[in-house]
Motif scaffolding. Structure first.
Motif, PDB file in Angstrom:
ATOM      1  N   PHE A 112       6.783   1.140  -4.335  1.00  0.00           N
ATOM      2  CA  PHE A 112       5.807   0.202  -3.763  1.00  0.00           C
ATOM      3  C   PHE A 112       5.168  -0.475  -4.972  1.00  0.00           C
ATOM      4  CE2 PHE A 112       1.945  -1.494  -1.719  1.00  0.00           C
ATOM      5  CZ  PHE A 112       2.470  -1.791  -0.523  1.00  0.00           C
ATOM      6  N   VAL A 113       5.515  -1.558  -5.256  1.00  0.00           N
ATOM      7  CA  VAL A 113       5.008  -2.532  -6.526  1.00  0.00           C
ATOM      8  C   VAL A 113       4.802  -3.686  -6.162  1.00  0.00           C
ATOM      9  CG1 VAL A 113       6.554  -1.062  -7.897  1.00  0.00           C
ATOM     10  CG2 VAL A 113       7.366  -3.204  -6.915  1.00  0.00           C
ATOM     11  N   PRO A 114       3.665  -4.091  -7.250  1.00  0.00           N
ATOM     12  CA  PRO A 114       3.265  -5.516  -7.119  1.00  0.00           C
ATOM     13  C   PRO A 114       4.241  -6.531  -7.833  1.00  0.00           C
ATOM     14  CG  PRO A 114       2.241  -4.309  -8.966  1.00  0.00           C
ATOM     15  CD  PRO A 114       3.071  -3.421  -8.303  1.00  0.00           C
ATOM     16  N   LYS A 115       3.946  -7.744  -7.118  1.00  0.00           N
ATOM     17  CA  LYS A 115       5.029  -8.828  -7.458  1.00  0.00           C
ATOM     18  C   LYS A 115       4.647  -9.121  -8.899  1.00  0.00           C
ATOM     19  CE  LYS A 115       6.658 -11.194  -3.530  1.00  0.00           C
ATOM     20  NZ  LYS A 115       6.666 -12.217  -2.750  1.00  0.00           N
ATOM     21  N   THR A 116       3.604  -8.662  -9.629  1.00  0.00           N
ATOM     22  CA  THR A 116       3.152  -8.984 -11.137  1.00  0.00           C
ATOM     23  C   THR A 116       4.256  -8.123 -11.977  1.00  0.00           C
ATOM     24  OG1 THR A 116       1.295  -7.294 -10.863  1.00  0.00           O
ATOM     25  CG2 THR A 116       1.018  -9.757 -10.533  1.00  0.00           C
ATOM     26  N   VAL A 117       4.869  -7.119 -11.286  1.00  0.00           N
ATOM     27  CA  VAL A 117       5.766  -6.430 -12.263  1.00  0.00           C
ATOM     28  C   VAL A 117       6.739  -7.279 -13.060  1.00  0.00           C
ATOM     29  CG1 VAL A 117       7.404  -5.667 -10.612  1.00  0.00           C
ATOM     30  CG2 VAL A 117       6.869  -4.123 -12.296  1.00  0.00           C
ATOM     31  N   SER A 118       7.119  -6.852 -14.248  1.00  0.00           N
ATOM     32  CA  SER A 118       8.261  -7.551 -15.151  1.00  0.00           C
ATOM     33  C   SER A 118       9.552  -7.215 -14.424  1.00  0.00           C
ATOM     34  CB  SER A 118       8.110  -7.409 -16.390  1.00  0.00           C
ATOM     35  OG  SER A 118       8.562  -5.828 -16.683  1.00  0.00           O
TER      36      SER A 118
ATOM     37  N   GLY B 195      -1.070  -5.945  -1.786  1.00  0.00           N
ATOM     38  CA  GLY B 195      -1.038  -4.440  -1.958  1.00  0.00           C
ATOM     39  C   GLY B 195      -2.055  -3.699  -1.285  1.00  0.00           C
ATOM     40  N   ARG B 196      -2.343  -3.881  -0.180  1.00  0.00           N
ATOM     41  CA  ARG B 196      -3.685  -3.479   0.705  1.00  0.00           C
ATOM     42  C   ARG B 196      -3.357  -1.935   1.057  1.00  0.00           C
ATOM     43  NH1 ARG B 196      -3.961  -8.567   3.328  1.00  0.00           N
ATOM     44  NH2 ARG B 196      -5.513  -9.626   2.581  1.00  0.00           N
ATOM     45  N   PRO B 197      -4.301  -0.957   1.069  1.00  0.00           N
ATOM     46  CA  PRO B 197      -4.204   0.406   1.318  1.00  0.00           C
ATOM     47  C   PRO B 197      -3.397   0.616   2.480  1.00  0.00           C
ATOM     48  CG  PRO B 197      -6.415  -0.077   0.466  1.00  0.00           C
ATOM     49  CD  PRO B 197      -5.833  -1.486   0.847  1.00  0.00           C
ATOM     50  N   GLY B 198      -3.576  -0.167   3.726  1.00  0.00           N
ATOM     51  CA  GLY B 198      -2.896   0.031   4.661  1.00  0.00           C
ATOM     52  C   GLY B 198      -1.430   0.095   4.731  1.00  0.00           C
ATOM     53  N   HIS B 199      -1.248  -0.903   4.067  1.00  0.00           N
ATOM     54  CA  HIS B 199       0.292  -1.347   3.745  1.00  0.00           C
ATOM     55  C   HIS B 199       1.161  -0.198   3.109  1.00  0.00           C
ATOM     56  CE1 HIS B 199      -0.866  -5.901   3.857  1.00  0.00           C
ATOM     57  NE2 HIS B 199      -0.616  -5.384   5.124  1.00  0.00           N
TER      58      HIS B 199
ATOM     59  N   ARG C 227      10.353   8.735  -6.163  1.00  0.00           N
ATOM     60  CA  ARG C 227       9.427   7.663  -5.773  1.00  0.00           C
ATOM     61  C   ARG C 227       8.405   7.083  -6.932  1.00  0.00           C
ATOM     62  NH1 ARG C 227       6.363  10.677  -1.192  1.00  0.00           N
ATOM     63  NH2 ARG C 227       7.878   9.595  -0.083  1.00  0.00           N
ATOM     64  N   TYR C 228       8.266   5.931  -6.603  1.00  0.00           N
ATOM     65  CA  TYR C 228       7.418   5.180  -7.490  1.00  0.00           C
ATOM     66  C   TYR C 228       6.381   4.447  -6.758  1.00  0.00           C
ATOM     67  CZ  TYR C 228       5.380   2.395 -10.969  1.00  0.00           C
ATOM     68  OH  TYR C 228       4.285   1.789 -11.873  1.00  0.00           O
ATOM     69  N   VAL C 229       4.922   4.815  -6.984  1.00  0.00           N
ATOM     70  CA  VAL C 229       3.780   3.850  -6.276  1.00  0.00           C
ATOM     71  C   VAL C 229       3.264   3.219  -7.613  1.00  0.00           C
ATOM     72  CG1 VAL C 229       1.873   3.780  -4.992  1.00  0.00           C
ATOM     73  CG2 VAL C 229       4.036   5.221  -4.251  1.00  0.00           C
ATOM     74  N   ASP C 230       2.742   1.946  -7.473  1.00  0.00           N
ATOM     75  CA  ASP C 230       2.040   1.500  -8.521  1.00  0.00           C
ATOM     76  C   ASP C 230       0.659   2.083  -8.772  1.00  0.00           C
ATOM     77  OD1 ASP C 230       1.353  -0.868 -10.335  1.00  0.00           O
ATOM     78  OD2 ASP C 230      -0.246  -1.080  -8.901  1.00  0.00           O
TER      79      ASP C 230
ATOM     80  N   LEU D  44       7.279  -7.559   1.305  1.00  0.00           N
ATOM     81  CA  LEU D  44       6.401  -7.075   2.003  1.00  0.00           C
ATOM     82  C   LEU D  44       6.257  -8.031   3.509  1.00  0.00           C
ATOM     83  CD1 LEU D  44       4.505  -4.712   3.178  1.00  0.00           C
ATOM     84  CD2 LEU D  44       2.622  -5.811   2.590  1.00  0.00           C
ATOM     85  N   GLN D  45       5.993  -9.356   3.059  1.00  0.00           N
ATOM     86  CA  GLN D  45       5.715 -10.389   4.135  1.00  0.00           C
ATOM     87  C   GLN D  45       6.948 -11.336   4.101  1.00  0.00           C
ATOM     88  OE1 GLN D  45       1.613 -11.811   3.303  1.00  0.00           O
ATOM     89  NE2 GLN D  45       1.017 -10.338   4.919  1.00  0.00           N
ATOM     90  N   MET D  46       7.722 -11.089   5.290  1.00  0.00           N
ATOM     91  CA  MET D  46       8.891 -12.105   5.256  1.00  0.00           C
ATOM     92  C   MET D  46       8.774 -12.317   6.976  1.00  0.00           C
ATOM     93  SD  MET D  46      12.127 -10.151   3.569  1.00  0.00           S
ATOM     94  CE  MET D  46      11.873  -8.746   4.358  1.00  0.00           C
TER      95      MET D  46
END
Length: 205
Positions: A105-111, A89-93, A127-130, A59-61
């Motif tokens: 849309f997944v968190p970096k904590t995913v394996s 992972g903020r709601p606005g994002h 589509r996959y959203v955490d 997300l942030q680059m």
């Protein structure tokens, strides 16, 4: 390596994370990491050059965030599906990402194994959203801010003075002040800096 491997672009400005992910994903028979990038512009260039099936974007680059890159790729590499991996992972994002046509849309904590499964899901057109990120977005509710109010508040958050915000947004200083005071009042904050912080926490910026 299967003949129909899913071609993957990995974009993350943290080299260690990107390298580890590339190594782990390369262990999957049906995935092929064809390109890596460390910035938004580099991710766009790599996507155009390699035409991956799936772009996995941080997300942030630097240069452009993952949502901006995903928006560009829709027109530049239409065969590529984009997904966002984030530690913010903020709601606005999430809302911005879905509006830009992002498929995952997944968190970096995913394996890495789970990420591989999600890449396959996105490649298949799904589509996959955490779930936790989705629940946060729903509980945050809709932003009361207009697009312009959010835009000037985001500039104010970085400490930009009214004249600079006006120049950047092509507005008059008086209009900028009106937007800032309106946004501050809507959020019930004591000043524009507190309003920006509140909006950021709720995922509205």
């Amino acid at each position: 390596m299967s003949e129909r491997a899913i071609r993957v672009l990995l974009a993350d400005d943290e080299h260690l994370i990107r390298g580890a992910l590339a190594a782990l994903l390369s262990l999957e028979d049906d995935l092929l990491v064809v390109a890596e990038a460390a910035t938004g512009p580099e991710a766009r260039a790599m996507a155009r050059a390699h035409e991956p099936d799936v772009a996995v974007l941080d997300l942030q680059m630097p240069g452009a965030d993952g949502v901006a890159v995903a928006t560009s790729l829709r027109g530049e590499v239409p065969g590529c599906r984009s997904m966002i991996v984030t530690s913010h992972g903020r709601p606005g994002h999430l809302k911005r990402a879905l509006a830009a046509g992002v498929r995952g849309f997944v968190p970096k904590t995913v394996s890495a194994q789970r990420l591989a499964e999600i890449i396959r899901t996105v490649h298949a057109g799904n589509r996959y959203v955490d779930p936790e990120l989705a629940a946060d977005a729903i509980s945050a509710g809709e932003s009361p801010l207009t697009v312009r109010e959010a835009e000037v508040l985001e500039c104010a958050e970085a400490g930009a003075p009214v004249m600079e915000i006006a120049a950047r947004a092509s507005l008059s200083p008086g209009t900028v002040r009106n937007y800032l005071s309106s946004a501050t009042a809507k959020l019930g904050a004591e000043n524009r800096h507190a309003a920006a912080r509140l909006a950021r926490e709720r995922g509205w910026l």
